[in-house]
Scaffold this motif. Structure first.
Motif, PDB file in Angstrom:
ATOM      1  N   THR A 136       0.814  -1.223   0.000  1.00  0.00           N
ATOM      2  CA  THR A 136       0.000   0.000   0.000  1.00  0.00           C
ATOM      3  C   THR A 136       0.846   1.271   0.000  1.00  0.00           C
ATOM      4  O   THR A 136       0.522   2.232  -0.689  1.00  0.00           O
ATOM      5  CB  THR A 136      -0.919   0.048   1.233  1.00  0.00           C
ATOM      6  N   ALA A 168       0.915   3.560   2.046  1.00  0.00           N
ATOM      7  CA  ALA A 168      -0.022   4.653   2.315  1.00  0.00           C
ATOM      8  C   ALA A 168       0.686   5.876   2.902  1.00  0.00           C
ATOM      9  O   ALA A 168       0.277   7.011   2.667  1.00  0.00           O
ATOM     10  CB  ALA A 168      -1.119   4.178   3.258  1.00  0.00           C
ATOM     11  N   VAL A 212       1.756   8.743   0.440  1.00  0.00           N
ATOM     12  CA  VAL A 212       0.714   9.671  -0.007  1.00  0.00           C
ATOM     13  C   VAL A 212       0.139  10.467   1.158  1.00  0.00           C
ATOM     14  O   VAL A 212      -0.141  11.656   1.041  1.00  0.00           O
ATOM     15  CB  VAL A 212      -0.428   8.891  -0.702  1.00  0.00           C
ATOM     16  N   ALA A 213      -0.039   9.816   2.302  1.00  0.00           N
ATOM     17  CA  ALA A 213      -0.863  10.407   3.360  1.00  0.00           C
ATOM     18  C   ALA A 213      -0.099  11.376   4.261  1.00  0.00           C
ATOM     19  O   ALA A 213      -0.697  12.320   4.781  1.00  0.00           O
ATOM     20  CB  ALA A 213      -1.489   9.304   4.206  1.00  0.00           C
ATOM     21  N   CYS A 214       1.175  11.181   4.489  1.00  0.00           N
ATOM     22  CA  CYS A 214       1.911  12.052   5.409  1.00  0.00           C
ATOM     23  C   CYS A 214       1.830  13.495   4.912  1.00  0.00           C
ATOM     24  O   CYS A 214       2.315  13.807   3.828  1.00  0.00           O
ATOM     25  CB  CYS A 214       3.378  11.634   5.516  1.00  0.00           C
ATOM     26  N   LYS A 267       5.097  15.015   3.882  1.00  0.00           N
ATOM     27  CA  LYS A 267       5.830  14.356   2.795  1.00  0.00           C
ATOM     28  C   LYS A 267       7.187  13.833   3.260  1.00  0.00           C
ATOM     29  O   LYS A 267       8.218  14.059   2.630  1.00  0.00           O
ATOM     30  CB  LYS A 267       6.044  15.356   1.643  1.00  0.00           C
ATOM     31  N   THR A 312      -0.566  10.338  11.574  1.00  0.00           N
ATOM     32  CA  THR A 312      -1.086   9.695  10.360  1.00  0.00           C
ATOM     33  C   THR A 312      -0.272   8.460   9.979  1.00  0.00           C
ATOM     34  O   THR A 312      -0.840   7.402   9.675  1.00  0.00           O
ATOM     35  CB  THR A 312      -1.077  10.697   9.186  1.00  0.00           C
ATOM     36  N   TYR A 317       1.661   6.266  11.620  1.00  0.00           N
ATOM     37  CA  TYR A 317       1.544   4.994  12.350  1.00  0.00           C
ATOM     38  C   TYR A 317       0.142   4.421  12.207  1.00  0.00           C
ATOM     39  O   TYR A 317      -0.051   3.207  12.297  1.00  0.00           O
ATOM     40  CB  TYR A 317       1.983   5.135  13.816  1.00  0.00           C
ATOM     41  N   LEU A 318      -0.853   5.300  11.979  1.00  0.00           N
ATOM     42  CA  LEU A 318      -2.217   4.787  11.798  1.00  0.00           C
ATOM     43  C   LEU A 318      -2.404   4.108  10.443  1.00  0.00           C
ATOM     44  O   LEU A 318      -3.105   3.108  10.340  1.00  0.00           O
ATOM     45  CB  LEU A 318      -3.236   5.917  11.962  1.00  0.00           C
ATOM     46  N   VAL A 319      -1.797   4.649   9.387  1.00  0.00           N
ATOM     47  CA  VAL A 319      -2.001   4.039   8.065  1.00  0.00           C
ATOM     48  C   VAL A 319      -1.009   2.911   7.779  1.00  0.00           C
ATOM     49  O   VAL A 319      -1.202   2.127   6.855  1.00  0.00           O
ATOM     50  CB  VAL A 319      -1.928   5.073   6.912  1.00  0.00           C
TER      51      VAL A 319
END
Lengths: 439, 99
Positions: free
Chosen positions: B40, B42, B45-47, B50, B72, B74-76
């Protein structure tokens, strides 16, 4: 078992922590308020609107001194597609005069002010101090009772009769105490925001406001296909523009958060409002989005959890609140802790007054009432199908297609519903769900 | 979309508007041997800062310095053991602005 340094350690000088500390100090208890940032509010950001009426009881006439930017007198809800926008725009003079309703404020200002108020009551504020874990004592019946926190200061252990964890959305203290169930990324959204400077006169003119009047625009559909929402708020000399994005969905596609903001800023309904300004700050924060369904146990032996740490944010589409829930839960945690200290029982049973207060007030009333709303608002149909259906319906309603005669509204809605790929059954069930969620 | 009336802003310029008082101890560390099997990615993209950058050899390069401490990543993250996550030393890390 060594003797406590202080009656209560409150971890986190955000709105929950400062409110709790203030209540306890007023009740005559010794309180240390820990803040890991260099000053209260330095780690905190939000979309930008606070609803402070809960302060009427804590700091009467708070509006004469609170560091607000603008009073929200105009509230818009916008549904958008790539090229369209439908706005429901409400304004009232009533919200521009005491006791007001909502206000924009910078969190570093707001939180700093509330912590100053706590210090004025005798609370000892310790900044630049991170609580790194919990200390425990063996209780009378063999149960472990929270007895303080460890910090990253040399000789930094702080022992207390009660610990109130107001340590924010990630609350490692509540997790360490076992008060959280499984932590699921889908219960969280990421908020990202640009603060954009523009002269006050330009903001007043673009948004149709004067003096300290302000505007709150909530946006459905402006998040480039990622489930979430957009926002645009007026501060005195800046705008706050940003998006809230569901974590699971964000990680499963290609667009980055700042690109999603850039798309929103370029939207034809938003660009004329924000263009020409200079970005003063880019910021981000997690939001506990799922409401009641994700809340931890609020009370442990020797410990209470309040604010974002207890997932108190109300993220229910039409209603986006959090600071008020934080301040209220802080007040009630402070009251319950004071009660327990006076009674000499700081076990979970002795601290049960906290949960009772949450249950009896708007804090859990509102969360229970709106418990279905977060998942409905972030659902795929509401996010991806309805904005297009609604915008196309309205566009055809107002389009003058002469020489064709006007189609009836029912026909337009039916055709646009089908074109958006929405089953009648789904629309009916979502409508009922919506009425149940908000009714 | 309307014509672009925003000057092109690089991500470096954007995050350059945020203040970070960096501590020498990395408060988050990444063991990217776990990342090679991750399908993934993830975090990339999500941090919002960046901080996770894919490398040509299939790993991920991480730098803690301009971190919002949001949580974000550690959650994704779905690779157990890839991330260790703590807050920075008191007084350090991101500092949002007062007026």
């Amino acid at each position: 078992m060594s003797s406590p340094d202080v009656d209560v350690v409150v971890v986190g000088a955000g709105p929950a922590g400062s409110a709790a500390a203030t209540v306890l100090a007023r009740a005559g208890h010794s309180v240390i308020l820990l803040e890991r940032g260099p000053f209260p509010g330095s780690k905190n950001m939000y979309g930008g609107v606070v609803y402070p009426r809960i302060l009427d009881q804590l700091h009467p006439e708070w509006w004469t001194e609170a560091p607000i930017q603008r009073w929200i007198t105009r509230r818009s809800t916008m549904v958008m597609t790539d090229t369209q926008a439908l706005t429901v725009d409400f304004r009232t003079a009533a919200w521009g005069a005491p006791p007001y309703n909502g206000a924009t404020a910078y969190r570093p200002d707001w939180d700093h002010w509330l912590a100053d108020k706590a210090e004025a009551e005798g609370v000892q504020l310790l900044c630049s101090t991170t609580a790194t874990g919990l200390l425990y004592d063996e209780g009378a019946d063999g149960r472990r009772q929270v007895a303080g926190v460890t910090t990253d200061r040399p000789d930094g252990d702080l022992r207390a009769r009660v610990v109130i964890a107001c340590d924010g959305v990630n609350s490692f203290l509540a997790k360490e105490a076992g008060l959280y169930g499984e932590v699921d990324a889908d219960n969280y959204t990421l908020g990202v925001k640009e603060t954009i400077a523009l002269p006050k006169e330009v903001i007043d003119e673009r948004f149709g406001v004067r003096d300290r009047e302000g505007v709150d625009i909530e946006i459905l559909g402006g998040t480039s296909g990622v489930n979430g929402g957009g926002f645009l708020y007026t501060n005195l000399e800046t705008l706050a523009v940003g998006v809230v994005l569901k974590l699971g969905k964000l990680g499963a596609q290609e667009l980055r958060p700042e690109e999603i903001i850039a798309n929103l800023k370029a939207h034809p309904a938003i660009a004329p409002l924000v263009e020409g300004g200079e970005v003063k700050e880019y910021s981000a924060h997690l939001i506990p989005e799922a409401g009641l369904s994700m809340m931890p146990k609020m009370t442990g032996d020797g410990m209470l959890v309040a604010g974002d740490a207890a997932a108190m944010c109300l993220a229910a589409g039409l209603y986006l609140e959090g600071v008020n829930f934080a301040m209220a839960s802080g007040i009630y945690a402070g009251e319950a802790a004071a009660e327990a200290l006076t009674a000499g029982d700081t076990s979970a049973a002795g601290l049960a007054g906290y949960r009772r207060r949450l249950d009896d007030t708007f804090v859990l009333h509102d969360h229970r009432k709106l418990r279905r709303a977060p998942s409905l608002v972030l659902s795929d149909r509401v996010q991806h199908l309805y904005p297009e259906m609604i915008a196309n319906t309205v566009e055809r309603m107002f389009r003058v297609d002469n020489p064709s005669p006007k189609p009836g509204l029912r026909r337009i809605l039916n055709e646009e519903r089908r074109r958006a790929g929405v089953k009648l059954r789904s629309l009916v069930s979502d409508t009922i769900d919506g009425i149940r969620s908000f009714g | 979309m309307t014509e672009q009336r925003w000057p092109e802003q690089s991500f470096e310029d954007l995050i350059g508007t945020t203040r970070f008082d960096v501590h020498e101890r990395p408060h988050i560390t990444l063991d990217d041997t776990h990342c090679r099997d991750c399908s993934t990615r993830a975090c990339v993209v999500a941090c919002p800062a960046k901080l996770f950058v894919p490398t040509s050899d299939g790993g991920i390069l991480f730098n803690y310095e301009q971190c919002f401490e949001c949580g974000t990543c550690y959650l994704v993250c779905n690779e157990e053991g890839a991330l260790t996550w703590t807050y920075p030393e008191g007084g350090h890390g991101v500092v949002f602005k007062r007026t």
